[in-house]
Write a protein that holds these residues in place. Structure first.
Motif, PDB file in Angstrom:
ATOM      1  N   ASN A  14       3.851   9.390  44.224  1.00  0.00           N
ATOM      2  CA  ASN A  14       3.561  10.589  44.601  1.00  0.00           C
ATOM      3  C   ASN A  14       3.868  11.587  43.557  1.00  0.00           C
ATOM      4  OD1 ASN A  14       4.916   9.181  47.170  1.00  0.00           O
ATOM      5  ND2 ASN A  14       3.882  11.121  47.977  1.00  0.00           N
ATOM      6  N   HIS A  56       1.068  17.776  54.785  1.00  0.00           N
ATOM      7  CA  HIS A  56       0.683  17.168  55.919  1.00  0.00           C
ATOM      8  C   HIS A  56       2.091  16.373  56.689  1.00  0.00           C
ATOM      9  CE1 HIS A  56      -0.324  14.228  52.957  1.00  0.00           C
ATOM     10  NE2 HIS A  56      -0.364  13.195  53.790  1.00  0.00           N
ATOM     11  N   ASP A  60       5.881  10.108  53.301  1.00  0.00           N
ATOM     12  CA  ASP A  60       5.984  10.333  51.689  1.00  0.00           C
ATOM     13  C   ASP A  60       5.725  11.844  51.432  1.00  0.00           C
ATOM     14  OD1 ASP A  60       3.268   9.735  52.568  1.00  0.00           O
ATOM     15  OD2 ASP A  60       2.765   9.672  50.432  1.00  0.00           O
ATOM     16  N   HIS A  61       5.569  12.684  52.385  1.00  0.00           N
ATOM     17  CA  HIS A  61       5.474  14.308  52.040  1.00  0.00           C
ATOM     18  C   HIS A  61       6.603  15.055  52.507  1.00  0.00           C
ATOM     19  CE1 HIS A  61       1.416  13.811  50.076  1.00  0.00           C
ATOM     20  NE2 HIS A  61       1.604  12.508  50.664  1.00  0.00           N
ATOM     21  N   ASP A 134      -3.174  14.949  50.278  1.00  0.00           N
ATOM     22  CA  ASP A 134      -3.911  13.828  50.025  1.00  0.00           C
ATOM     23  C   ASP A 134      -5.382  13.898  50.667  1.00  0.00           C
ATOM     24  OD1 ASP A 134      -1.571  12.885  49.298  1.00  0.00           O
ATOM     25  OD2 ASP A 134      -1.225  11.345  51.163  1.00  0.00           O
ATOM     26  N   HIS A 174      -0.766  12.777  44.777  1.00  0.00           N
ATOM     27  CA  HIS A 174      -0.459  11.401  44.181  1.00  0.00           C
ATOM     28  C   HIS A 174      -1.405  11.167  42.984  1.00  0.00           C
ATOM     29  CE1 HIS A 174       1.209   9.373  47.987  1.00  0.00           C
ATOM     30  NE2 HIS A 174       0.466  10.378  48.571  1.00  0.00           N
TER      31      HIS A 174
HETATM   32 ZN   LIG Z   1       0.647  10.650  50.535  1.00  0.00          ZN
END
Ligand SMILES: [Zn+2]
Ligand SMILES: [Zn+2]
Length: 262
Positions: A14, A56, A60-61, A134, A174
């Motif tokens: 990320n 979003h 992982d965000h 993403d 990413h």
């Molecule tokens: Zn992601």
């Protein structure tokens, strides 16, 4: 506008971002998963993180939201339709909303495809900068495995991203370029631009990553090269039924399908 790209060094590769107003020192943190590093960078520079934007709803965000809010009291911004999937949104964003960071203004784009509640931010600066989560990657496009739809992703690319100024800086969520350029070359072996770049990015330190522009993406990103004769000819070997003159959407969807198995 100051942009600080923060490399998390995690398995998902990320990138987090701080967008800072140089006049006031106010900062917006984009997807600050590595909240400790984001806070440390802000502190070292005397910046105050007053807002968080989630592009979003994926973990992982959003995973850094709560500790970041606890440390700063920052307001949380995300797509207005993400209220069910992201905890504690203060401001739901629509297409066309303007996000202010001190004197810096950023336009909210509603960019479905990777998920259906995805926003990108486009800075309203002399040279625009796109924070694209993403949706768009360097030399690639987001997958649609976890709540997205390839057809909407195509529409976002065709009707919003492709029409931005060619000088727009691209800041994805990413670091995927070293995986994506070989896909470009698999689909379009004679692409000289990708040939030259692939060896450079192999050795690149993600903490000092190359920042592309939309013009560069149009040269190296297969998902912007939908009329390219080599790409179409190679695609027909896999999907003979697409015919000699497939439309751009068909090419995009087939490329996305192949990339899933790459
Ligand atoms: Zn992601
Ligand atoms: Zn995602």
């Amino acid at each position: 506008m100051i942009v600080k790209q923060i490399w998390t060094g995690n398995a998902y590769r990320n990138f987090n971002y701080l967008i800072v107003c140089p006049d006031t020192g106010e900062a917006l943190a984009i997807d600050p998963l590595d909240h400790r590093q984001c806070l440390a960078v802000a502190k070292a520079n005397g910046w105050q993180i007053t807002q968080i934007l989630n592009t979003h709803e994926h973990g992982d965000h959003t995973g850094g939201n709560q500790p970041m809010i606890a440390a700063t009291g920052a307001k949380l911004l995300a797509h207005r339709n993400a209220k069910e999937t992201i905890k504690g949104i203060d401001i739901g964003l629509d297409a066309g909303d303007v996000v202010k960071v001190g004197k810096v203004e950023l336009l909210s784009l509603d960019t479905p495809g990777h998920t259906m509640s995805h926003v990108c931010l486009l800075s309203q600066t002399d040279q625009g900068a796109l924070f694209c989560g993403d949706t768009l990657f360097n030399a690639g496009a987001g997958n649609c495995h976890n709540g997205g739809h390839p057809s909407e992703l195509y529409d976002t690319f065709a009707s919003q991203l492709a029409g931005l100024d060619d000088n727009t800086l691209i800041y994805p969520g990413h670091d995927n370029i070293a995986n994506n350029l070989p896909f470009t070359l698999d689909r379009e072996p004679p692409n000289e631009y990708a040939q030259v770049l692939v060896s450079k990015v192999d050795r690149q330190d993600p903490a000092q990553a190359m920042v592309s522009t939309l013009a560069m993406e149009k040269q190296m990103n297969t998902f912007f090269r939908l009329q390219n004769p080599t790409i179409i000819a190679n695609l027909r070997k896999e999907f003979p039924d697409i015919g000699e003159n497939p439309d751009a959407k068909t090419v995009f969807l087939k490329l996305r399908e192949l990339r899933n198995k790459w």
